[in-house]
Design an enzyme around this catalytic site. Structure first.
Site, mmCIF file in Angstrom:
data_model
loop_
_atom_site.group_PDB
_atom_site.id
_atom_site.type_symbol
_atom_site.label_atom_id
_atom_site.label_comp_id
_atom_site.label_asym_id
_atom_site.label_seq_id
_atom_site.Cartn_x
_atom_site.Cartn_y
_atom_site.Cartn_z
ATOM 1 N N LYS A 1 0.859 -1.192 0.000
ATOM 2 C CA LYS A 1 0.000 0.000 0.000
ATOM 3 C C LYS A 1 0.887 1.231 0.000
ATOM 4 O O LYS A 1 1.511 1.564 1.005
ATOM 5 C CB LYS A 1 -0.908 0.064 1.232
ATOM 6 C CG LYS A 1 -1.953 1.196 1.114
ATOM 7 C CD LYS A 1 -2.409 1.731 2.447
ATOM 8 C CE LYS A 1 -1.630 2.921 2.907
ATOM 9 N NZ LYS A 1 -1.830 4.156 2.111
ATOM 10 N N GLU B 1 9.648 16.432 15.074
ATOM 11 C CA GLU B 1 9.959 16.306 13.650
ATOM 12 C C GLU B 1 9.021 17.220 12.860
ATOM 13 O O GLU B 1 7.823 16.973 12.772
ATOM 14 C CB GLU B 1 9.807 14.860 13.181
ATOM 15 C CG GLU B 1 10.213 14.666 11.727
ATOM 16 C CD GLU B 1 10.099 13.219 11.282
ATOM 17 O OE1 GLU B 1 11.007 12.756 10.571
ATOM 18 O OE2 GLU B 1 9.112 12.562 11.637
ATOM 19 N N CYS C 1 13.251 11.938 6.519
ATOM 20 C CA CYS C 1 13.277 11.484 7.912
ATOM 21 C C CYS C 1 14.671 11.585 8.516
ATOM 22 O O CYS C 1 14.811 11.744 9.734
ATOM 23 C CB CYS C 1 12.751 10.060 8.011
ATOM 24 S SG CYS C 1 13.592 8.884 6.931
ATOM 25 N N GLU D 1 10.292 1.902 10.293
ATOM 26 C CA GLU D 1 11.230 3.007 10.081
ATOM 27 C C GLU D 1 10.408 4.266 10.249
ATOM 28 O O GLU D 1 9.544 4.580 9.436
ATOM 29 C CB GLU D 1 11.863 2.918 8.690
ATOM 30 C CG GLU D 1 13.087 3.805 8.531
ATOM 31 C CD GLU D 1 12.753 5.167 7.970
ATOM 32 O OE1 GLU D 1 12.716 6.134 8.781
ATOM 33 O OE2 GLU D 1 12.528 5.287 6.762
#
Length: 469
Positions: free
Chosen positions: A172, A377, A281, A247
């Protein structure tokens, strides 16, 4: 602008209609126009894809290394022929400047896939421990759920490794950037891999992602994305004791020691923080600078950031494209608006193009290490600069994070490596060491569980069995 409409999923080696007639529009974040759509998949579509993957598993798992290696080599060849189209589609659906899209968004996954073709062709790893023969076997059907920021690379890092290990896959992709995944499915069709080894179902996280994570026919879930979503997927998989590889987020520190080449460290550091418009990231979004060079570094960072040209991803002069969506733009602007540190470049009032989801490259100095912009983040072009007095303080600030995905250290080699060893993070670049797509990639703490890329990424999709004789 070219329209790209995809109306079917790739399941069992063929394009098949979705169980739902609903479609998800794909927006160009520069023009803010919808230029394509994909099916809004359903749990029924996931059931069909998992069944196809399960039916294909025994044959693919028992294929010889030479057969799997040859199949992935054919896939690589078919995907490489689409490199220009990959870069173009990423430019349209994500807004990555074309030069970067060609080198990174198209080039990197091709390198990774070539590596997995080579690994797949190698003899299976076995060892003898006493009277036991220890063998590695594919874990089974893998559910892969991938993000929007590096849409093909994140897919290939999972799909290539899983197939090389002998697993079959249900993918997906993100609903924001799903079109590159169809180019991969087209490559599968051309490469003539066994039906069902790779299946693609598009849709939203609540509908398709949740169905994959909780499906009893999925033996392992591999997810890249936010820490919050990773936790939810872990809960769903835990109910049936399925393996999960994650991750997740990052808030990486770029440590510039007092004996570093400050000019190079700052220039490279700003470029890393703003790569892909900061939607990376591993971005070094915290620049830690020794006080001996702090003022110089702040001035250099501000000047470097102000030199970035924002604009059309297909204009050769553009260095920074738009953010992926209006929601992402507003999220990043919120962090900037709430920040209390000293603004030295960019900010909410800085000029940006009149169309597109743009945020100006922004640099804050004198940032409190415990503040929001130093801890969360942001996933946009926002850099925080923090001073330190000695190596111990630099390490303490760098490790003052719930994340631990990447980082960097600049200074004399031996000293920089010593500091790098102390950082609680999955990867550290010393003095500009280049990214290695065959080294293990993954994080400490809330940055994830498990590793991707290279041999370590392949073994993530294997079980270990001891046979006593």
């Amino acid at each position: 602008m070219t329209s790209v409409f995809r109306d079917e999923h790739w399941i069992g080696g063929a394009y098949v209609p979705s169980a739902s007639a609903e479609r998800i529009g794909v927006e160009n974040p520069y023009t803010e126009e919808v230029f394509g759509h994909v099916p809004a998949g359903t749990p029924e579509d996931v059931d069909l894809a998992v069944s196809a993957a399960r039916a294909a598993f025994d044959g693919w798992a028992s294929a010889s290394p030479a057969e799997r290696g040859a199949a992935l080599t054919r896939l690589h060849r078919a995907l490489a022929a689409r490199a220009d189209e990959i870069a173009r589609i990423v430019g349209l659906e994500l807004g990555t400047p074309l030069k970067i899209a060609k080198a990174v968004q198209a080039g990197l996954p091709l390198t990774v896939l070539a590596g997995y073709a080579e690994l797949a062709a190698q003899p299976a790893h076995e060892e003898t421990i006493g009277n036991s023969l220890v063998v590695h076997e594919p874990i089974g059907v893998v559910g892969a759920i991938t993000p929007w920021n590096y849409p093909l690379h994140q897919v290939v890092a999972k799909v290539g490794a899983a197939l090389a290990a002998g697993c079959t896959v249900v993918l997906k992709p993100s609903e924001l950037t799903p079109l590159t995944a169809y180019l991969l499915a087209d490559a599968f069709a051309e490469a003539d891999l066994p039906p069902g080894v790779f299946n693609l179902v598009t849709g939203t996280g609540p509908a398709v992602g949740s169905a994959i994570a909780g499906h009893p026919g999925v033996d392992m879930v591999s997810f890249t994305g936010s820490t919050r979503t990773g936790a939810a997927i872990s809960h769903a998989a835990a109910d049936r004791i399925a393996k999960v590889s994650l991750e997740l987020g990052g808030k990486s520190a770029n440590v510039i020691l007092d004996d570093a080449d400050v000019v190079k460290a700052v220039k490279v550091g700003v470029g890393n923080a703003f790569l892909n418009s900061g939607q990376t990231c591993t971005a070094w979004t915290r620049m830690l600078v020794h006080r001996a060079h702090y003022d110089e570094a702040v001035e250099l960072a501000a000047k470097t950031a102000s030199g970035y040209t924002l604009g059309d991803p297909f204009d050769a002069a553009t260095r920074l494209g738009p953010l992926a969506s209006a929601a992402q733009k507003e999220r990043v602007r919120g962090f900037i608006e709430r920040a209390t540190a000293r603004l030295v470049a960019g900010g909410l009032d800085a000029p940006v193009p009149g169309q597109g989801h743009f945020v100006a490259p922004t640099v804050f100095a004198d940032v409190d290490p415990d503040s929001e912009i130093a801890q969360e983040e942001i996933f946009g072009p926002v850099l925080s600069i923090i001073p330190f007095d000695d190596d111990d303080e630099a390490v303490a600030i760098a490790n003052n994070s719930k994340y631990g995905l990447a980082g960097a250290v600049w200074g004399s080699d031996a000293r920089a490596v010593a500091v790098a060893r102390r950082l609680r993070t999955g990867a550290v670049d010393v003095n500009g060491g280049s990214f290695n797509p065959f080294a293990p990639f993954g994080g400490y703490k809330q940055s994830g569980i498990g590793r991707e890329l290279g041999a370590y990424g392949l073994t993530e999709f294997q079980q270990v069995k001891a046979i006593q004789r």
